[in-house]
Enzyme design. Structure first.
Site, PDB file in Angstrom:
ATOM      1  N   GLY A  37       7.669   4.183   3.418  1.00 14.94           N
ATOM      2  CA  GLY A  37       8.220   5.405   3.971  1.00 14.94           C
ATOM      3  C   GLY A  37       9.541   5.142   4.657  1.00 14.94           C
ATOM      4  N   LEU A  52       0.816  -1.202   0.000  1.00 19.27           N
ATOM      5  CA  LEU A  52       0.000   0.000   0.000  1.00 19.27           C
ATOM      6  C   LEU A  52       0.855   1.260   0.000  1.00 19.27           C
ATOM      7  CD1 LEU A  52      -2.828  -0.919   2.543  1.00 19.27           C
ATOM      8  CD2 LEU A  52      -2.983  -0.821   0.055  1.00 19.27           C
ATOM      9  N   GLY A  53       2.004   1.215   0.641  1.00 21.14           N
ATOM     10  CA  GLY A  53       2.853   2.401   0.717  1.00 21.14           C
ATOM     11  C   GLY A  53       4.179   2.087   1.357  1.00 21.14           C
ATOM     12  N   MET A  58      10.313   4.625   7.773  1.00 19.08           N
ATOM     13  CA  MET A  58      10.358   3.657   8.868  1.00 19.08           C
ATOM     14  C   MET A  58      10.010   2.244   8.433  1.00 19.08           C
ATOM     15  SD  MET A  58       8.620   5.745  12.004  1.00 19.08           S
ATOM     16  CE  MET A  58       8.575   4.248  12.988  1.00 19.08           C
ATOM     17  N   GLY A  59       9.277   2.105   7.349  1.00 12.57           N
ATOM     18  CA  GLY A  59       8.880   0.767   6.957  1.00 12.57           C
ATOM     19  C   GLY A  59       7.926   0.765   5.788  1.00 12.57           C
ATOM     20  N   ASP A 100       3.519  14.520  13.406  1.00 13.26           N
ATOM     21  CA  ASP A 100       3.621  14.535  11.942  1.00 13.26           C
ATOM     22  C   ASP A 100       2.237  14.664  11.316  1.00 13.26           C
ATOM     23  OD1 ASP A 100       4.856  14.532   9.466  1.00 13.26           O
ATOM     24  OD2 ASP A 100       4.951  12.347   9.317  1.00 13.26           O
TER      25      ASP A 100
END
Length: 587
Positions: free
Chosen positions: A26, A23-24, A28-29, A139
């Site tokens: 970034g 799905l995505g 961090m993971g 964030d």
């Protein structure tokens, strides 16, 4: 947003959860679309290996997951499961079906005053609940506000603190978060401590973006944006007058002068029905172009937020939830949930309050949020565009479309043996120098500095490959390779003896997007290093063995040059790296 197929190195299962697609991704993971044992869809956030090996990070991750479980699920993607002690730590949350606020504004432009007011109420209610359990989001941004078919949901809160507080993964110039929405105290510690007031500043920036289509502080680079946040008033041109004063107060440079989340919520519920207006700052001038719907009428099962608040107050907050029966049984469940006795817990920040007054306030918050959803913000989105709402990745911002999909600027492929000056020139400064000797390009850095050689101006975008032979002179010498690099923006690979790290460079802000310590570069030994970019994804290999991967799909970093250089991690010695046989290919 459509999911993407799993990659060869991706896990197929974490705990009891089968992983189906990406799905995505970034810093961090990676977030995966998963299936629970009952066959229901879930979002699974898998932490990257470089953080998994850090016990300090694991401890903070565990703490933040426990706090996240306490946040009411009406305002966020509910935490379903987590295993901070797994070989690959992971977090399982509710799968949220709906576009992000970022996607909606980019596709449709600024929101109408009514829809904007609903989102402002929903996000303020979410912050009230998040702050109420002692969590600071840190964030908050449009990509982290999902407009599901029920109500706005705020995601990715608190977990970022696990990384921000881990000193091993931070250094000067790197921030966890998005500069456009950072409070002054996040950028300059002399302004004050980071408290829930930082989230209020971010709320103001998010609502300003949603209502105007532009961020309130906008510089040409992240550093310039940070400078504006610290020194300039916000640009609120185009924001409805009904929200201008409150947003301006939320964006106050002094965190002590900003309202709390609950104060935001209460004031939003007392604001008159928004009208479509155009304003300028600092002297807003309103011009009505729409006749507001009378507040004493219900139409098509929809209520005005003020009507419901007044109704609840008039009928006693402890009355049966059927007093608001037209809102559906979900209201009943949420009202019953927030009426349960809550343990006393100090609030985060300079003011100390107890939770004893929270249930009554949350009744208003839940009612307001559910009413906000009843205005049909996301339903209108689907109906007006003629599209099904897209899937927004949970807990991490979703991958953007590959830059190659819209950018067609391809520089010519080239090969340079780097034996003598040509595409790369010799140069020198106080920070270092680049020279040719022994048929190789030698880059040197003096002290704790980074030095970039003067290289070619060929610009590349989309899919490309970079290959070079490099040798580190010592353990403190790290090779630098920049790509899609223009001025102070782009991507960079730092290749040291014990670590490889891919980072996104935005002015003074460095964001790690991929890191590994599993591949060693022996000093004094030549190594073949390559970077292959395909479909918005970069794979770094050392001696033909894949070492680290990351998404490089930021549409604002779509094209640029390839550069070579060196950085020094040993202040006692100079650093040196030599390069040979550089090959850069487009497509």
């Amino acid at each position: 947003m459509a999911s993407r197929p799993l990659r060869p190195g991706d896990p197929r299962r974490l705990g009891d959860y089968q992983l189906l697609a990406r799905l995505g991704e970034g810093g961090m993971g990676t977030v995966f679309l998963g299936r629970d044992p009952d066959g229901q869809p879930v979002a699974v956030k898998a932490i990257k290996p470089e953080f998994a090996g850090d016990e300090e990070f694991r401890a903070r991750f565990r703490s933040e997951v426990n706090r996240a479980r306490e946040v009411p699920s009406f305002c966020t993607a509910a935490v379903l499961a987590a295993d901070p002690d797994s070989e690959t730590p992971y977090l399982v949350v509710e799968y949220v079906d709906g576009p992000s606020l970022q996607e909606m504004v980019h596709e449709r432009g600024p929101m109408s005053p009514g829809d904007l007011h609903s989102v402002a109420v929903g996000v303020a209610a979410a912050l009230t609940a998040i702050h109420g359990v002692g969590v600071i989001h840190r964030d908050l941004k449009p990509a982290n506000v999902l407009l599901s078919l029920g109500l706005p949901k705020v995601i990715d809160f608190g977990i970022a603190r696990a990384l921000e507080g881990t000193t091993q993964h931070t250094r000067p110039g790197r921030f966890v978060g998005t500069v456009d929405y950072m409070a002054p105290e996040r950028l300059d510690s002399s302004v004050g401590l980071v408290t829930p007031a930082a989230d209020i500043f971010a709320w103001g920036a998010v609502i300003a973006f949603a209502g105007t289509g532009h961020i309130p502080f906008q510089g040409d680079t992240p550093m310039a944006t940070a400078a504006q946040i610290l020194t300039r008033p916000p640009d609120l041109y185009g924001l409805p007058a009904s929200l201008t004063e409150l947003v301006a107060q939320a964006l106050d440079k002094d965190p002590r002068k900003r309202p709390t989340a609950n104060e935001l919520l209460q004031r939003l519920l007392l604001v008159a029905t928004p009208k479509l207006i155009t304003v300028d700052t600092p002297s807003p001038i309103a011009a009505d172009v729409r006749t507001p719907v009378p507040r004493d009428r219900r139409e098509n099962g929809r209520f005005d937020a003020r009507d419901l608040l007044e109704q609840i107050i008039a009928e006693n907050p402890a009355a049966s939830p059927y007093a608001v029966a037209p809102m559906s049984r979900s209201v009943e469940r949420q009202l019953n949930k927030v009426r349960r006795p809550q343990p006393t817990r100090p609030r985060v920040g300079t003011r100390t309050r107890t939770r004893s007054r929270t249930p009554r306030r949350l009744i208003y918050a839940v009612a307001a949020v559910l009413l906000a959803s009843a205005t049909g913000v996301t339903l209108a989105y689907a109906q007006n565009t003629g599209k099904e709402p897209s899937v927004a990745a949970t807990q991490l911002a979703p991958e953007s479309a590959p830059a190659s999909a819209s950018v067609k600027l391809l520089g010519p492929s080239f090969s340079d043996p780097l034996r003598e000056p040509g595409r790369f020139q010799e140069s020198t400064s106080e920070a270092g120098r680049c020279t040719f000797r022994d048929a190789r390009l030698h880059a040197q850095a003096t002290g704790r500095s980074t030095y970039q050689c003067h290289g070619p101006t060929d610009a590349f975008a989309g899919d490309q490959s970079i290959a070079v032979n490099l040798t580190l002179a010592g353990a403190g010498s790290c090779a630098m390779i920049w790509f899609r690099h223009l001025d102070t923006r782009g991507y960079q690979l730092t290749a040291c003896a014990e670590v490889l790290e891919l980072e996104e460079l935005n002015g003074a802000v460095l964001t790690s997007i991929g890191r590994t310590s599993a591949v060693a570069l022996a000093p004094g030994t030549p190594h073949n290093l390559s970077i292959v970019i395909s479909g918005g994804h970069a794979t770094v290999s050392v001696d033909d063995k894949p070492a680290v991967q990351a998404a490089v799909a930021d549409p604002n970093l779509a094209s640029g040059r390839v550069q070579l250089g060196v950085t020094n991690t040993d202040k006692a010695k100079n650093a040196e790296v030599s390069f040979a046989n550089l090959d850069v290919r487009a497509g």
